[in-house]
Design an enzyme around this catalytic site. Structure first.
Site, PDB file in Angstrom:
ATOM      1  N   THR A 208       0.851  -1.188   0.000  1.00  0.00           N
ATOM      2  CA  THR A 208       0.000   0.000   0.000  1.00  0.00           C
ATOM      3  C   THR A 208       0.886   1.236   0.000  1.00  0.00           C
ATOM      4  O   THR A 208       1.983   1.214   0.545  1.00  0.00           O
ATOM      5  CB  THR A 208      -0.847  -0.029   1.292  1.00  0.00           C
ATOM      6  OG1 THR A 208      -1.749  -1.112   1.182  1.00  0.00           O
ATOM      7  CG2 THR A 208      -1.605   1.265   1.529  1.00  0.00           C
ATOM      8  N   ARG A 236     -14.517  -7.248   0.396  1.00  0.00           N
ATOM      9  CA  ARG A 236     -13.743  -6.819   1.581  1.00  0.00           C
ATOM     10  C   ARG A 236     -13.128  -5.422   1.387  1.00  0.00           C
ATOM     11  O   ARG A 236     -12.547  -5.122   0.361  1.00  0.00           O
ATOM     12  CB  ARG A 236     -12.627  -7.840   1.841  1.00  0.00           C
ATOM     13  CG  ARG A 236     -11.736  -7.516   3.048  1.00  0.00           C
ATOM     14  CD  ARG A 236     -10.455  -6.830   2.646  1.00  0.00           C
ATOM     15  NE  ARG A 236      -9.556  -6.687   3.795  1.00  0.00           N
ATOM     16  CZ  ARG A 236      -8.463  -5.905   3.771  1.00  0.00           C
ATOM     17  NH1 ARG A 236      -8.148  -5.242   2.705  1.00  0.00           N
ATOM     18  NH2 ARG A 236      -7.706  -5.810   4.840  1.00  0.00           N
ATOM     19  N   VAL A 237     -13.264  -4.578   2.392  1.00  0.00           N
ATOM     20  CA  VAL A 237     -12.636  -3.256   2.389  1.00  0.00           C
ATOM     21  C   VAL A 237     -11.711  -3.177   3.592  1.00  0.00           C
ATOM     22  O   VAL A 237     -12.089  -3.566   4.702  1.00  0.00           O
ATOM     23  CB  VAL A 237     -13.705  -2.137   2.465  1.00  0.00           C
ATOM     24  CG1 VAL A 237     -13.051  -0.774   2.623  1.00  0.00           C
ATOM     25  CG2 VAL A 237     -14.578  -2.164   1.211  1.00  0.00           C
ATOM     26  N   THR A 259      -0.161   1.492   6.822  1.00  0.00           N
ATOM     27  CA  THR A 259      -0.078   0.302   5.980  1.00  0.00           C
ATOM     28  C   THR A 259       0.082  -0.918   6.869  1.00  0.00           C
ATOM     29  O   THR A 259       0.812  -0.880   7.858  1.00  0.00           O
ATOM     30  CB  THR A 259       1.085   0.378   4.980  1.00  0.00           C
ATOM     31  OG1 THR A 259       1.142  -0.870   4.268  1.00  0.00           O
ATOM     32  CG2 THR A 259       2.425   0.630   5.647  1.00  0.00           C
TER      33      THR A 259
HETATM   34  N1  ASP Z   1      -3.824  -1.882   4.859  1.00  0.00           N
HETATM   35  C1  ASP Z   1      -4.108  -2.488   3.587  1.00  0.00           C
HETATM   36  C2  ASP Z   1      -5.383  -3.272   3.711  1.00  0.00           C
HETATM   37  O1  ASP Z   1      -5.572  -3.967   4.672  1.00  0.00           O
HETATM   38  C3  ASP Z   1      -3.024  -3.412   3.126  1.00  0.00           C
HETATM   39  C4  ASP Z   1      -1.639  -2.870   3.205  1.00  0.00           C
HETATM   40  O2  ASP Z   1      -1.383  -1.871   3.839  1.00  0.00           O
HETATM   41  O3  ASP Z   1      -0.773  -3.477   2.595  1.00  0.00           O
HETATM   42  O4  ASP Z   1      -6.160  -3.243   2.788  1.00  0.00           O
END
Ligand code: ASP
Length: 345
Positions: A208, A236-237, A259
């Site tokens: 991310t 999914r969110v 992230t």
């Molecule tokens: N936080 C993001 C999610 O769960 C994933 C990530 O940060 O890599 O969608």
């Protein structure tokens, strides 16, 4: 002759001192700062070849300096955030835009959000499949809609009406992420859980992207963009488009982009918690951020990290994983570009 040399060096010292002072004053009059991440996770030196490491650092540096230059030229914080994020959305290295992870159904569903610390205005999109730049759509929601979050087809329709670029879902495809999906699906058919994939599997890195800035007008702005979680199902969110969880900004305290394992960041309201601790407890950015990432999130089982900046242009970038792609320039002009734990400030 000796006297002349002494006089010249005295003048040189004075000029240098005045120059130094005025540059500090310039920083103090309108301090600017930027910090960004390209994801946190199981990233060790053994996982990356030298050329891969260099490619990540080049991309981080390009995003960092693009955002910083805009801030130096007096651009709005939100424009700097969007420009820096778009560089990472367009790079296949990160899990945002091109290079986004695949859902269980072999598609991409993208999430993004942005928040402005002066007004606490915010915009977000979730589960979008055809918007080329989800962060641009989040900005449009913030600036041109009465809402904070739009999802799926509605968000796509809004972005068309806003004149934003649209693409086929396959625009985001990469072989590397398809391989990761196949591997994740095979693992999920055994006893491996999503939690395990997130915390232990080196192949299952995050990616991310997020940017936080302090602009010349004293505004703090935060933005985040992601493809979410490999093999995610049922719409999914994660935390990235959720204001307070993955993104938060308030001029009185700080701007944060997160992230990591989104389910934990949502439940622990991570980004807002850091800013709220600063506001209510009067603690420093570093203390608030370290406490939430290491003492609250980690014991709960939440892997990940954040980048944050406060109103003075201090930067904090704590993470509780083995690495986090990160870069920053604080109010004193100190630049950091780093990946692994042992490069920690
Ligand atoms: N936080 C993001 C999610 O769960 C994933 C990530 O940060 O890599 O969608």
């Amino acid at each position: 002759m000796k006297n002349v040399i002494q006089r010249v060096s005295r003048i040189a010292l004075m000029v240098a001192a005045v120059g130094w002072q005025s540059s500090v004053q310039a920083h103090q009059a309108h301090p600017i700062a930027i910090a960004l991440h390209g994801g946190a996770g199981t990233i060790t030196k053994a996982d990356l070849s030298e050329s891969q490491e260099q490619a990540y650092k080049n991309a981080l540096s390009l995003a960092l300096n693009t955002g910083y230059q805009l801030l130096e030229n007096g651009a709005n914080g939100e424009d700097a955030v969007v420009a820096a994020i778009q560089i990472m959305e367009e790079s296949a290295l990160f899990n945002a835009g091109v290079g986004a992870v695949y859902t269980y159904n072999e598609e991409h569903e993208l999430d993004a959000s942005i928040m402005h610390g002066a007004s606490r205005n915010a915009g977000a999109v979730a589960g979008v499949k055809t918007i080329k730049s989800p962060i641009a759509a989040a900005l449009a929601v913030m600036n041109h809609s009465p809402h904070v979050m739009l999802t799926g087809e509605g968000a796509e329709q809004f972005s068309v009406e806003q004149g934003l670029a649209q693409v086929e879902n396959s625009y985001f495809n990469t072989q590397r992420r398809l391989d990761a999906l196949k591997k994740a699906k095979a693992s999920l058919q055994t006893s491996v859980t999503y939690d395990h994939l997130f915390s232990a599997d080196a192949e299952y890195k995050f990616g991310t992207v997020g940017v936080v800035v302090l602009d010349k007008a004293g505004n703090l702005v935060a933005g985040t963009s992601t493809g979410g979680m490999t093999a995610k199902r049922y719409g999914r969110v994660g935390d990235s488009p959720i204001i307070g969880a993955g993104t938060f900004a308030d001029n009185q305290s700080c701007a944060v982009s997160a992230t990591g394992h989104g389910e934990y960041f949502i439940r622990y309201n991570v980004a807002a918690d850091i800013c709220t601790r600063m506001a209510y407890q009067g603690v420093s950015l570093k203390e608030a951020a370290d406490t939430v990432i290491h003492k609250v999130l980690k014991p709960a089982g939440g892997d990940g990290g954040i980048v944050a900046v406060d109103k003075f242009g201090n930067v904090a970038m704590p993470f509780n994983t083995e690495g986090m792609y990160r870069a920053s320039i604080d109010a004193m002009g100190t630049q950091v570009i780093a990946i692994y734990t042992d490069e920690k400030m």
